[in-house]
Design a protein around this motif. Structure first.
Motif, PDB file in Angstrom:
ATOM      1  N   VAL A 185       0.833  -1.196   0.000  1.00 15.07           N
ATOM      2  CA  VAL A 185       0.000   0.000   0.000  1.00 15.07           C
ATOM      3  C   VAL A 185       0.873   1.252   0.000  1.00 15.07           C
ATOM      4  O   VAL A 185       2.047   1.226   0.382  1.00 15.07           O
ATOM      5  N   MET A 186       0.279   2.350  -0.460  1.00 10.10           N
ATOM      6  CA  MET A 186       0.870   3.674  -0.343  1.00 10.10           C
ATOM      7  C   MET A 186      -0.084   4.548   0.446  1.00 10.10           C
ATOM      8  O   MET A 186      -1.279   4.593   0.148  1.00 10.10           O
ATOM      9  N   GLU A 187       0.440   5.239   1.462  1.00 13.06           N
ATOM     10  CA  GLU A 187      -0.381   6.129   2.270  1.00 13.06           C
ATOM     11  C   GLU A 187       0.288   7.495   2.337  1.00 13.06           C
ATOM     12  O   GLU A 187       1.514   7.597   2.399  1.00 13.06           O
ATOM     13  N   GLN A 188      -0.527   8.521   2.321  1.00 15.48           N
ATOM     14  CA  GLN A 188      -0.007   9.881   2.480  1.00 15.48           C
ATOM     15  C   GLN A 188       0.105  10.205   3.959  1.00 15.48           C
ATOM     16  O   GLN A 188      -0.865  10.114   4.704  1.00 15.48           O
ATOM     17  N   LEU A 189       1.310  10.590   4.380  1.00 13.01           N
ATOM     18  CA  LEU A 189       1.539  10.972   5.771  1.00 13.01           C
ATOM     19  C   LEU A 189       1.320  12.464   5.984  1.00 13.01           C
ATOM     20  O   LEU A 189       0.692  12.879   6.961  1.00 13.01           O
ATOM     21  N   LEU A 190       1.874  13.274   5.091  1.00  7.91           N
ATOM     22  CA  LEU A 190       1.777  14.732   5.198  1.00  7.91           C
ATOM     23  C   LEU A 190       1.388  15.315   3.849  1.00  7.91           C
ATOM     24  O   LEU A 190       1.868  14.837   2.815  1.00  7.91           O
ATOM     25  N   PRO A 191       0.545  16.339   3.806  1.00  2.00           N
ATOM     26  CA  PRO A 191      -0.141  16.916   4.968  1.00  2.00           C
ATOM     27  C   PRO A 191      -1.218  15.977   5.513  1.00  2.00           C
ATOM     28  O   PRO A 191      -1.772  15.170   4.774  1.00  2.00           O
ATOM     29  N   LEU A 192      -1.492  16.076   6.806  1.00  2.00           N
ATOM     30  CA  LEU A 192      -2.505  15.238   7.438  1.00  2.00           C
ATOM     31  C   LEU A 192      -3.879  15.635   6.930  1.00  2.00           C
ATOM     32  O   LEU A 192      -4.288  16.783   7.053  1.00  2.00           O
ATOM     33  N   SER A 193      -4.574  14.689   6.347  1.00  2.00           N
ATOM     34  CA  SER A 193      -5.906  14.961   5.803  1.00  2.00           C
ATOM     35  C   SER A 193      -6.966  14.678   6.857  1.00  2.00           C
ATOM     36  O   SER A 193      -6.709  14.035   7.878  1.00  2.00           O
ATOM     37  N   GLY A 194      -8.169  15.144   6.584  1.00  2.00           N
ATOM     38  CA  GLY A 194      -9.273  14.905   7.506  1.00  2.00           C
ATOM     39  C   GLY A 194      -9.599  13.430   7.654  1.00  2.00           C
ATOM     40  O   GLY A 194      -9.988  12.972   8.724  1.00  2.00           O
ATOM     41  N   GLU A 195      -9.434  12.658   6.560  1.00  2.00           N
ATOM     42  CA  GLU A 195      -9.718  11.226   6.634  1.00  2.00           C
ATOM     43  C   GLU A 195      -8.754  10.525   7.576  1.00  2.00           C
ATOM     44  O   GLU A 195      -9.119   9.598   8.291  1.00  2.00           O
ATOM     45  N   ARG A 196      -7.493  10.969   7.558  1.00  2.00           N
ATOM     46  CA  ARG A 196      -6.492  10.341   8.419  1.00  2.00           C
ATOM     47  C   ARG A 196      -6.755  10.666   9.885  1.00  2.00           C
ATOM     48  O   ARG A 196      -6.705   9.798  10.748  1.00  2.00           O
ATOM     49  N   LEU A 197      -7.045  11.938  10.187  1.00  2.00           N
ATOM     50  CA  LEU A 197      -7.275  12.334  11.572  1.00  2.00           C
ATOM     51  C   LEU A 197      -8.657  11.913  12.060  1.00  2.00           C
ATOM     52  O   LEU A 197      -8.837  11.529  13.205  1.00  2.00           O
TER      53      LEU A 197
END
Length: 287
Positions: A185-197
């Protein structure tokens, strides 16, 4: 057809190989349980700090932390690639590196540049062969990864994002689903999105000591470090599971090869006996 001695030597060699793969399968099964326990133990802490970070991000709107601000354009990217230090784990590293390579080619086609952080020896060697811009790396984490071993490499990437050296930070790793299935998988760490938080339930208010900036800097940095450590723990559990499955398949294949070679050996031996009997009978008839 090879001689009986050659076939016996080959059978013995395959038997020795099967002993090794069987032992490695048992070792990987033991390590897999420990790695899965470690991975599951990190999840409650990660979920708790995620909730705290979500509340903090909504509770103090007058201060926008750099990790929460979306950049208007993306010209450079930071990439963290998590792989294993050792091989013999099937297509685990190949799959995640293929995913990373495909994304990098897409970014290059769009005119974007990237800096790479490698966690694991296999990914480091791959990126070196690609001549990628490697700014940090960590290898030889062992069977029990420690977050203090990762902090140095992680800090280089986080400082690079804060200093606008790149506009987005992504991580590639192998997510553990179950013993038989692992998913790159690939995940975006930054910038923190609303879905992540996530959206907090209700709104909390805080009194910050010494100030909001200092508190958010510490909490959000720890949150990103936990995300990266969780990815490393997931990758380690995936590694041991994949290695156990690969070694079991190798042991089963060795057994099949031994059966085939034994059949060939018996046919060769039977043919030799038949030939000798025919020669004896032919000699007796001639006399």
């Amino acid at each position: 057809m090879p001689g009986s001695k050659e076939i016996r030597t080959k059978i013995k060699s395959v038997q020795n190989t099967r002993k090794i793969t069987k032992a490695m399968e048992m070792v990987a099964a033991s390590k897999m349980r420990k790695a899965q326990d470690r991975m599951r133990k990190t999840r409650p802490y990660g979920e708790k700090i995620r909730n705290v970070a979500a509340h903090l991000s909504h509770a103090n709107p007058e201060y926008q932390h750099p990790f929460l601000v979306t950049r208007d354009s993306v010209k450079r990217l930071g990439v963290i690639v998590v792989t294993t230090d050792k091989g013999l784990c099937g297509g685990l590293n190949t799959n995640v590196l293929r995913l990373a390579l495909g994304k990098m080619k897409e970014w290059e086609a769009e005119g974007e540049e990237f800096e790479v952080c490698c966690i694991g020896n296999k990914g480091l060697g791959f990126m070196q062969r690609l001549r990628a811009n490697i700014v940090s790396h960590v290898t030889a984490l062992g069977d029990t990864p420690r977050i203090e071993r990762l902090i140095g490499a992680m800090k280089i990437m986080l400082d690079g994002y804060v200093a606008d050296r790149f506009d987005r930070l992504a991580i590639f790793y192998t997510r553990f689903i179950n013993t038989m299935k692992q998913e790159p998988v690939m995940e975006q760490l930054l910038p923190l999105s609303g879905e992540r938080l996530g959206a907090p339930e209700g709104s909390w208010d805080y009194l910050y000591e010494p100030d909001a900036k200092a508190v958010l800097d510490q909490v959000l940095t720890r949150y990103i470090e936990v995300l990266i450590y969780q990815a490393v723990a997931e990758n380690l559990a995936s590694e041991q599971s994949a290695r156990m499955v690969a070694m079991k398949a190798a042991s089963d294949n060795a057994g099949s090869v031994i059966d085939e070679l034994t059949l060939i050996y018996n046919k060769s031996r039977q043919a030799a006996i038949t030939k000798e009997l025919s020669e004896i009978v032919g000699g007796a008839a001639a006399v």
